[in-house]
Design a protein around this motif. Structure first.
Motif, PDB file in Angstrom:
ATOM      1  N   PRO A   1      76.535 -48.725  94.472  1.00  0.00           N
ATOM      2  CA  PRO A   1      77.342 -47.727  93.755  1.00  0.00           C
ATOM      3  C   PRO A   1      78.768 -48.212  93.562  1.00  0.00           C
ATOM      4  O   PRO A   1      79.336 -48.875  94.435  1.00  0.00           O
ATOM      5  CB  PRO A   1      77.289 -46.511  94.693  1.00  0.00           C
ATOM      6  CG  PRO A   1      77.080 -47.100  96.050  1.00  0.00           C
ATOM      7  CD  PRO A   1      76.229 -48.320  95.847  1.00  0.00           C
ATOM      8  N   LEU A   2      79.347 -47.911  92.394  1.00  0.00           N
ATOM      9  CA  LEU A   2      80.742 -48.274  92.144  1.00  0.00           C
ATOM     10  C   LEU A   2      81.691 -47.299  92.836  1.00  0.00           C
ATOM     11  O   LEU A   2      82.869 -47.611  93.032  1.00  0.00           O
ATOM     12  CB  LEU A   2      81.022 -48.309  90.645  1.00  0.00           C
ATOM     13  CG  LEU A   2      80.228 -49.360  89.858  1.00  0.00           C
ATOM     14  CD1 LEU A   2      80.568 -49.272  88.380  1.00  0.00           C
ATOM     15  CD2 LEU A   2      80.505 -50.756  90.372  1.00  0.00           C
ATOM     16  N   ARG A   3      81.216 -46.136  93.160  1.00  0.00           N
ATOM     17  CA  ARG A   3      82.043 -45.142  93.861  1.00  0.00           C
ATOM     18  C   ARG A   3      81.260 -44.570  95.048  1.00  0.00           C
ATOM     19  O   ARG A   3      80.071 -44.416  94.972  1.00  0.00           O
ATOM     20  CB  ARG A   3      82.450 -43.992  92.922  1.00  0.00           C
ATOM     21  CG  ARG A   3      83.342 -44.470  91.774  1.00  0.00           C
ATOM     22  CD  ARG A   3      83.830 -43.275  90.963  1.00  0.00           C
ATOM     23  NE  ARG A   3      84.630 -43.715  89.827  1.00  0.00           N
ATOM     24  CZ  ARG A   3      85.922 -44.004  89.907  1.00  0.00           C
ATOM     25  NH1 ARG A   3      86.554 -43.852  91.056  1.00  0.00           N
ATOM     26  NH2 ARG A   3      86.580 -44.406  88.847  1.00  0.00           N
TER      27      ARG A   3
END
Length: 753
Positions: free
Chosen positions: A751-753
């Motif tokens: 996940p990027l966040r």
């Protein structure tokens, strides 16, 4: 203004010839093994040997049988060359996977015993003395010298200034300069001519020599771009370093620390574990250049030099692991910037039932008493480690600092394999299949998977590794698939029945194709033809009653029907084993019909060797001869040989006239080959869960239980207690067993966040 290029390549001439009679197999192994134990000494020569050939040689000498089917044949380094025209070594070969290194004396012994493939030059390499290490220079720097006044001409140099002047006959009164190419559009002058090649970080494609007094480069600072959006020049296989630098450059807390010159007040020049501040200063210089906004790309040459000076494993221009470089760099920056000038001794305490929060805070305070830097502030966190004794159930809880997480990847239980299936039907071309098999399976599982695609029962299949037109290995059904590499050419042959032992009614025979070459005179030993293998070998199942030469000839003639002009070749009455010279002899004994042999082994012994068979009728298409597993003439083949090897020998004229080479090389791709191979995809969370899974310690690394007062194979569980501001996650791309190493190509989604 006309470039004059000279490529200087030093190589020893191949001195192949007839191999001398080797000593006994045990003596061969003892002599080579003893020589391989010698230490590296600067200036000595070592040689590259194809790993597959060397492994086959080891298997051969360990069998203790001069007639073993694993006879390696001539030394063959074909797989190590980029092409067979220039014999240039392939890039990115790995020691002990693609090749092995043997000292000169061992090489010359093997060469004298086994000879080498025609025209192949030996791969000789020198041992070089580098700072803090001695190593074999497998990939020497190639030297190109060029006389030019055009700075856009791309050349390279390695020799010292005076040697180049002498080569181009430059006058003693003429001024000359050396320039190093940074990018395709810029160069910088090499001013310190006393620096070594290692100090200057020279590599192929980087040096220009201009023996003119008027050549001058003026650099412009007109480029303006976004700060930090800056490339790093590859100095020669340094992408592993550049990728790590780019990651750290885009870590805001660390980059701001260096751009604000905060590091200047914290440089630790006295830390015995540090590098006198040199790594920190070199890194700061690279970051400042990348974030100045004045450079499209930066050349990290000074930084590369510093890294190689303090970590000799990164010297030269071989490929390295990016994580290994990152680990060294973070540790070096930490010690160069450690705010603790004098580290005190701290005795660790066991948890003794105290709350985790209390023990964790104590562990972190102890860590900061010895380690306090911007690296600790940014990248360090705490593990919670729980060990449980399997005997007394003693629980030990400790908290340990970490700088990065090395997480394992879930190992797939399946494997994709590509094989060529050869049907009994002589009109059917070999078909290439893509199969999914159990990764920990056996050869029978491969046959079962292929059976579902072909409808042929697994017992009617034989699996073999084909290499250089012969069987490198014929597998048993109970062997593990892990012994088959992805790069191997695996052929699966349909047999009329399963492999039958000597007490059965059928025997499996290996068939090689050979072409006769020049005529050899063996003096008192008789006459023989030289031969070379070609085409795909065959495995066929033959009824024991049909092991006569005539029956074998007719069987093979039908099997090769689609690869030959068989109608033209078979007109008239022929006899197997007819001499292709077409001459007739008066010896009536040789025309007598032979009795049918009682066993296939006897049939092998009766196949023509050096003895010439003639016929008064039309010439045969080919002759047959008993050979060993390597395709060379077998001597003394015994009655107990369970795997006969037969060579089909073609006269060059007959082969040219009747054998359709293009047709024989064709194969068909099954529909399974058109389906793209879907790579396994896992989530990063799965890797983290696997990292925190309870595991049992291995026997090589037991835990000493303070209660039991002895080492125990305790269970261990790691948990993430506290995370740093910036978490570095390292994916362990290799899976290790006691016998092998496997590269994992699993895609990890995060996940990027």
């Amino acid at each position: 203004n006309i470039p004059v290029c000279l490529c200087v390549i030093m190589a020893a001439n191949s001195s192949t010839g007839s191999a001398t009679e080797p000593p006994g197999l045990e003596t061969q192994w003892r002599e080579i093994d003893n020589l391989n134990q010698q230490q590296l000494r600067a200036g000595d020569s070592w040689y590259l040997l194809d790993k597959r050939w060397y492994d086959q040689w080891k298997e051969y000498v360990h069998t203790g049988d001069q007639n073993s089917s694993s006879y390696p044949g001539k030394i063959d380094n074909t797989e190590l060359y980029e092409d067979l025209d220039s014999y240039h070594l392939k890039e990115r070969l790995t020691e002990n996977e693609d090749f092995v290194l043997v000292p000169a004396e061992a090489w010359h012994k093997l060469l004298s015993w086994y000879d080498m493939m025609d025209d192949q030059p030996p791969l000789e390499r020198k041992v070089v003395d580098l700072p803090s290490t001695v190593k074999v220079e497998v990939y020497p720097v190639e030297i190109y010298l060029c006389l030019s006044s055009n700075l856009e001409s791309t050349v390279s140099a390695h020799a010292i200034h005076q040697k180049i002047r002498q080569h181009f006959n430059v006058s003693e009164t003429a001024e000359s300069r050396l320039w190093m190419r940074n990018t395709d559009t810029s160069s910088e002058r090499l001013r310190n001519l006393n620096m070594t090649v290692l100090d200057t970080c020279l590599s192929s494609g980087m040096v220009k020599y201009t023996p003119t007094i008027y050549t001058l480069v003026i650099y412009s600072d007109s480029y303006q771009g976004p700060p930090g959006v800056c490339g790093l020049t590859n100095l020669g296989n340094t992408c592993f370093m550049n990728s790590a630098l780019q990651c750290l450059s885009n870590t805001p807390p660390l980059t701001e620390y260096f751009l604000k010159n905060s590091y200047l007040e914290e440089l630790n020049f006295t830390n015995p574990l540090g590098m006198k501040g040199e790594i920190a200063e070199a890194y700061a210089d690279v970051i400042k250049q990348m974030w100045s906004g004045r450079h499209y790309s930066v050349v990290p040459r000074v930084f590369k030099t510093k890294v190689g000076h303090f970590a000799s494993q990164f010297l030269g221009y071989q490929q390295h692991d990016s994580q290994e470089l990152l680990s060294f760099l973070l540790d070096g920056l930490h010690e160069d910037l450690n705010r603790v000038k004098k580290k005190e001794y701290i005795e660790l305490r066991d948890a003794d039932g105290r709350p985790d929060q209390e023990v964790a805070e104590e562990a972190w305070r102890n860590h900061l008493r010895r380690n306090d830097s911007v690296i600790v502030d940014t990248f360090h966190g705490l593990f919670k480690s729980t060990l449980v004794c399997p005997q007394c159930n003693k629980v030990s809880v400790t908290f340990d600092p970490f700088c990065y997480l090395s997480v394992p990847l879930p190992v797939s239980k399946e494997r994709v394999m590509e094989v060529f299936y050869v049907s009994l039907d002589p009109t059917a071309k070999p078909t290439q299949y893509r199969l999914i098999v159990p990764k920990a399976g056996r050869v029978i599982d491969l046959c079962t998977a292929l059976s579902q695609a072909t409808g042929i029962h697994p017992s009617q299949m034989a699996v073999a590794d084909v290499f250089n037109h012969h069987f490198y290995r014929i597998y048993q059904t109970d062997e593990f698939l892990s012994c088959i590499l992805d790069r191997d050419d695996i052929f699966v042959y349909q047999l009329s029945s399963g492999c039958v032992d000597q007490d059965g009614e059928e025997v499996v025979m290996a068939i090689y194709m050979r072409e006769r070459s020049h005529y050899r005179d063996y003096g008192s030993g008789g006459n023989s033809y030289g031969t070379s293998l070609f085409g795909h070998p065959l495995l066929i199942s033959v009824p024991r009653a049909q092991c006569t030469r005539e029956d074998l000839y007719q069987l093979l003639l039908k099997r090769l029907a689609t690869d030959t002009n068989s109608q033209d070749a078979t007109d008239g009455d022929q006899s197997a084993g007819a001499e292709p010279s077409g001459k007739e002899e008066e010896d009536e004994d040789e025309d007598e019909e032979e009795e049918e042999p009682a066993s296939c082994a006897q049939a092998n012994k009766r196949l023509p060797g050096r003895r010439r068979y003639t016929e008064r009728r039309k010439k045969a298409l080919f002759t047959m001869q008993a050979v060993n597993s390597n395709g060379t003439t077998e001597r003394g083949m015994g009655e107990t040989d369970a795997q006969p090897y037969i060579a089909i020998d073609w006269d060059p004229d007959m082969k040219k006239k009747y054998y359709i080479e293009n047709e024989a090389e064709k194969y068909i791709k099954d529909q399974s080959m058109d389906v793209p191979h879907q790579q396994t995809t896992v989530q990063l969370q799965e890797c983290l869960e696997l990292f925190t899974t309870v595991e049992t310690l291995e026997e090589e690394n037991p835990w000493y239980c303070p209660t039991c007062k002895k080492h125990q194979l305790a269970t261990k569980k790691l948990d993430l207690w506290s995370l740093p501001e910036v978490l570095i996650i390292h994916l362990k791309r290799f899976s290790y067993t006691k016998y092998s190493r496997e590269k994992l190509d699993t895609i990890v989604e995060f996940p990027l966040r």
